[in-house]
Design a protein around this motif. Structure first.
Motif, PDB file in Angstrom:
ATOM      1  N   ARG A  28     -25.233   7.888  30.014  1.00 23.77           N
ATOM      2  CA  ARG A  28     -24.917   8.570  28.754  1.00 23.77           C
ATOM      3  C   ARG A  28     -24.330   7.614  27.723  1.00 23.77           C
ATOM      4  O   ARG A  28     -24.336   7.911  26.542  1.00 23.77           O
ATOM      5  N   SER A  29     -23.835   6.465  28.193  1.00 27.99           N
ATOM      6  CA  SER A  29     -23.271   5.491  27.255  1.00 27.99           C
ATOM      7  C   SER A  29     -24.331   4.533  26.702  1.00 27.99           C
ATOM      8  O   SER A  29     -24.036   3.753  25.812  1.00 27.99           O
ATOM      9  N   VAL A  30     -25.534   4.610  27.213  1.00 34.05           N
ATOM     10  CA  VAL A  30     -26.607   3.715  26.767  1.00 34.05           C
ATOM     11  C   VAL A  30     -27.321   4.359  25.588  1.00 34.05           C
ATOM     12  O   VAL A  30     -27.692   5.532  25.632  1.00 34.05           O
ATOM     13  N   VAL A  31     -27.491   3.575  24.535  1.00 34.05           N
ATOM     14  CA  VAL A  31     -28.215   4.050  23.362  1.00 34.05           C
ATOM     15  C   VAL A  31     -29.423   3.152  23.131  1.00 34.05           C
ATOM     16  O   VAL A  31     -29.398   1.966  23.448  1.00 34.05           O
ATOM     17  N   THR A  32     -30.472   3.735  22.589  1.00 34.12           N
ATOM     18  CA  THR A  32     -31.648   2.960  22.201  1.00 34.12           C
ATOM     19  C   THR A  32     -31.741   3.004  20.678  1.00 34.12           C
ATOM     20  O   THR A  32     -31.368   3.992  20.046  1.00 34.12           O
ATOM     21  N   ARG A  33     -32.251   1.917  20.119  1.00 33.12           N
ATOM     22  CA  ARG A  33     -32.391   1.807  18.671  1.00 33.12           C
ATOM     23  C   ARG A  33     -33.424   0.745  18.359  1.00 33.12           C
ATOM     24  O   ARG A  33     -33.776  -0.066  19.219  1.00 33.12           O
ATOM     25  N   ASP A  34     -33.909   0.741  17.123  1.00 32.97           N
ATOM     26  CA  ASP A  34     -34.786  -0.331  16.673  1.00 32.97           C
ATOM     27  C   ASP A  34     -34.005  -1.643  16.697  1.00 32.97           C
ATOM     28  O   ASP A  34     -32.807  -1.670  16.412  1.00 32.97           O
ATOM     29  N   ALA A  35     -34.676  -2.711  17.039  1.00 30.55           N
ATOM     30  CA  ALA A  35     -34.039  -4.028  17.041  1.00 30.55           C
ATOM     31  C   ALA A  35     -33.587  -4.384  15.635  1.00 30.55           C
ATOM     32  O   ALA A  35     -34.214  -4.001  14.642  1.00 30.55           O
ATOM     33  N   ALA A  36     -32.492  -5.140  15.571  1.00 31.40           N
ATOM     34  CA  ALA A  36     -31.963  -5.651  14.309  1.00 31.40           C
ATOM     35  C   ALA A  36     -32.043  -7.173  14.343  1.00 31.40           C
ATOM     36  O   ALA A  36     -32.123  -7.780  15.423  1.00 31.40           O
ATOM     37  N   ARG A  37     -32.015  -7.791  13.178  1.00 33.24           N
ATOM     38  CA  ARG A  37     -32.048  -9.262  13.117  1.00 33.24           C
ATOM     39  C   ARG A  37     -30.944  -9.886  13.966  1.00 33.24           C
ATOM     40  O   ARG A  37     -31.129 -10.946  14.547  1.00 33.24           O
ATOM     41  N   SER A  38     -29.810  -9.229  14.050  1.00 32.38           N
ATOM     42  CA  SER A  38     -28.697  -9.761  14.838  1.00 32.38           C
ATOM     43  C   SER A  38     -28.993  -9.769  16.341  1.00 32.38           C
ATOM     44  O   SER A  38     -28.257 -10.394  17.105  1.00 32.38           O
ATOM     45  N   ASP A  39     -30.063  -9.129  16.774  1.00 32.48           N
ATOM     46  CA  ASP A  39     -30.450  -9.099  18.187  1.00 32.48           C
ATOM     47  C   ASP A  39     -31.352 -10.265  18.586  1.00 32.48           C
ATOM     48  O   ASP A  39     -31.674 -10.416  19.766  1.00 32.48           O
ATOM     49  N   ILE A  40     -31.803 -11.061  17.624  1.00 29.79           N
ATOM     50  CA  ILE A  40     -32.842 -12.062  17.884  1.00 29.79           C
ATOM     51  C   ILE A  40     -32.482 -13.002  19.038  1.00 29.79           C
ATOM     52  O   ILE A  40     -33.298 -13.225  19.939  1.00 29.79           O
ATOM     53  N   ASN A  41     -31.289 -13.576  19.048  1.00 30.23           N
ATOM     54  CA  ASN A  41     -30.937 -14.514  20.122  1.00 30.23           C
ATOM     55  C   ASN A  41     -30.949 -13.833  21.484  1.00 30.23           C
ATOM     56  O   ASN A  41     -31.431 -14.399  22.471  1.00 30.23           O
ATOM     57  N   ARG A  42     -30.434 -12.622  21.555  1.00 30.24           N
ATOM     58  CA  ARG A  42     -30.422 -11.872  22.818  1.00 30.24           C
ATOM     59  C   ARG A  42     -31.855 -11.542  23.240  1.00 30.24           C
ATOM     60  O   ARG A  42     -32.210 -11.667  24.410  1.00 30.24           O
ATOM     61  N   LEU A  43     -32.674 -11.107  22.280  1.00 34.18           N
ATOM     62  CA  LEU A  43     -34.082 -10.815  22.582  1.00 34.18           C
ATOM     63  C   LEU A  43     -34.802 -12.058  23.085  1.00 34.18           C
ATOM     64  O   LEU A  43     -35.575 -11.990  24.049  1.00 34.18           O
ATOM     65  N   LEU A  44     -34.553 -13.182  22.442  1.00 27.78           N
ATOM     66  CA  LEU A  44     -35.194 -14.429  22.859  1.00 27.78           C
ATOM     67  C   LEU A  44     -34.880 -14.735  24.315  1.00 27.78           C
ATOM     68  O   LEU A  44     -35.783 -15.061  25.092  1.00 27.78           O
ATOM     69  N   SER A  45     -33.629 -14.584  24.719  1.00 26.13           N
ATOM     70  CA  SER A  45     -33.283 -14.882  26.114  1.00 26.13           C
ATOM     71  C   SER A  45     -33.944 -13.902  27.078  1.00 26.13           C
ATOM     72  O   SER A  45     -34.368 -14.290  28.169  1.00 26.13           O
ATOM     73  N   GLU A  82     -28.703  -0.520  24.422  1.00 29.18           N
ATOM     74  CA  GLU A  82     -27.344  -1.065  24.393  1.00 29.18           C
ATOM     75  C   GLU A  82     -26.450  -0.276  25.330  1.00 29.18           C
ATOM     76  O   GLU A  82     -26.442   0.955  25.295  1.00 29.18           O
ATOM     77  N   ALA A  83     -25.688  -0.992  26.145  1.00 31.03           N
ATOM     78  CA  ALA A  83     -24.627  -0.404  26.963  1.00 31.03           C
ATOM     79  C   ALA A  83     -23.338  -0.991  26.420  1.00 31.03           C
ATOM     80  O   ALA A  83     -23.112  -2.195  26.530  1.00 31.03           O
ATOM     81  N   GLY A  84     -22.521  -0.162  25.792  1.00 28.78           N
ATOM     82  CA  GLY A  84     -21.373  -0.685  25.069  1.00 28.78           C
ATOM     83  C   GLY A  84     -21.897  -1.432  23.858  1.00 28.78           C
ATOM     84  O   GLY A  84     -22.698  -0.922  23.099  1.00 28.78           O
ATOM     85  N   LYS A  85     -21.510  -2.660  23.716  1.00 28.98           N
ATOM     86  CA  LYS A  85     -22.013  -3.490  22.606  1.00 28.98           C
ATOM     87  C   LYS A  85     -23.021  -4.529  23.095  1.00 28.98           C
ATOM     88  O   LYS A  85     -23.428  -5.400  22.352  1.00 28.98           O
ATOM     89  N   GLU A  86     -23.436  -4.428  24.357  1.00 24.81           N
ATOM     90  CA  GLU A  86     -24.325  -5.418  24.968  1.00 24.81           C
ATOM     91  C   GLU A  86     -25.764  -4.899  25.030  1.00 24.81           C
ATOM     92  O   GLU A  86     -26.018  -3.799  25.540  1.00 24.81           O
ATOM     93  N   VAL A 117     -28.383  -3.658  35.461  1.00 31.97           N
ATOM     94  CA  VAL A 117     -28.481  -2.225  35.149  1.00 31.97           C
ATOM     95  C   VAL A 117     -29.812  -1.609  35.587  1.00 31.97           C
ATOM     96  O   VAL A 117     -30.084  -0.451  35.265  1.00 31.97           O
ATOM     97  N   ARG A 118     -30.604  -2.362  36.322  1.00 36.42           N
ATOM     98  CA  ARG A 118     -31.878  -1.797  36.815  1.00 36.42           C
ATOM     99  C   ARG A 118     -31.595  -0.665  37.790  1.00 36.42           C
ATOM    100  O   ARG A 118     -30.662  -0.720  38.573  1.00 36.42           O
ATOM    101  N   GLY A 119     -32.417   0.357  37.720  1.00 37.18           N
ATOM    102  CA  GLY A 119     -32.267   1.507  38.601  1.00 37.18           C
ATOM    103  C   GLY A 119     -31.327   2.566  38.057  1.00 37.18           C
ATOM    104  O   GLY A 119     -31.143   3.611  38.664  1.00 37.18           O
ATOM    105  N   ALA A 120     -30.742   2.312  36.883  1.00 37.44           N
ATOM    106  CA  ALA A 120     -29.785   3.258  36.303  1.00 37.44           C
ATOM    107  C   ALA A 120     -30.435   4.211  35.311  1.00 37.44           C
ATOM    108  O   ALA A 120     -29.789   5.137  34.847  1.00 37.44           O
ATOM    109  N   GLY A 121     -31.679   3.975  34.961  1.00 38.64           N
ATOM    110  CA  GLY A 121     -32.359   4.828  33.996  1.00 38.64           C
ATOM    111  C   GLY A 121     -32.570   4.198  32.635  1.00 38.64           C
ATOM    112  O   GLY A 121     -33.103   4.839  31.730  1.00 38.64           O
ATOM    113  N   VAL A 122     -32.172   2.926  32.472  1.00 38.61           N
ATOM    114  CA  VAL A 122     -32.336   2.245  31.186  1.00 38.61           C
ATOM    115  C   VAL A 122     -33.818   2.097  30.850  1.00 38.61           C
ATOM    116  O   VAL A 122     -34.233   2.327  29.712  1.00 38.61           O
ATOM    117  N   GLY A 123     -34.626   1.722  31.828  1.00 39.72           N
ATOM    118  CA  GLY A 123     -36.064   1.593  31.598  1.00 39.72           C
ATOM    119  C   GLY A 123     -36.679   2.904  31.157  1.00 39.72           C
ATOM    120  O   GLY A 123     -37.498   2.943  30.229  1.00 39.72           O
TER     121      GLY A 123
END
Length: 177
Positions: A28-45, A82-86, A117-123
């Protein structure tokens, strides 16, 4: 001998997911949203991690991701979880069309969830968010491919309402470089 064909799963956007996955975090703490420019480095990894997982050599750059997600003519849609701010996962969607039918579709090109977080429902949340994005874009179908040996991914897609399509039409490719 021909290599195994990647399976294609097809989802008619009227169906509903049918199963819950075991929870190891508070989903319930996980949110989905469109990617933002600030996500680029995290997305790259994460893109690099997914490529490495499939024994591919990742060649994508931060500039290429920015161009393809946020450029003047965006090439893909990316949704993050996102889970929290991650940011803990992402889905990358590529538009498709069946021009003779006037029907839009979308391909779930990448689906990645961090090991922790695999198996928790994030996918599942990312798949549901992808289906909603497709509906918002007036798509009537969604496809996803997976390796024939990836039975767990196949089970998730089937549980979400995808239908496996057997066989494959020949495809051809030419390098334009």
């Amino acid at each position: 001998m021909m290599p195994p064909q990647r399976g294609i799963l097809y989802f008619a956007l009227g169906a509903k997911p049918e199963s819950e996955m075991e929870k190891s975090i508070d989903i319930r703490s996980v949110v989905t949203r469109d990617a933002a420019r600030s996500d680029i480095n995290r997305l790259l990894s994460m893109v690099q991690a997914l490529a490495s997982h499939h024994d591919d050599v990742p060649a994508v750059s931060q500039n290429a991701l920015e161009r393809d997600i946020f450029g003047e003519i965006p090439w893909i849609y990316v949704i993050v979880a996102e889970a929290g701010k991650e940011v803990v996962g992402y889905a990358a969607l590529c538009p498709l069309i069946k021009l003779q039918d006037g029907a839009r579709g979308i391909d779930l090109h990448h689906l990645f969830v961090e090991n922790e977080v695999r198996g928790a429902g994030v996918g599942k949340l990312l798949i549901e968010a992808s289906m909603q994005k497709a509906r918002d874009l007036t798509c009537t179908s969604m496809t996803v491919g997976t390796h024939p040996d990836n039975l767990s991914a196949q089970a998730v897609y089937l549980a979400c309402g995808f239908v496996q399509k057997h066989g494959s039409n020949p495809k051809f490719r030419i390098s334009l470089e």
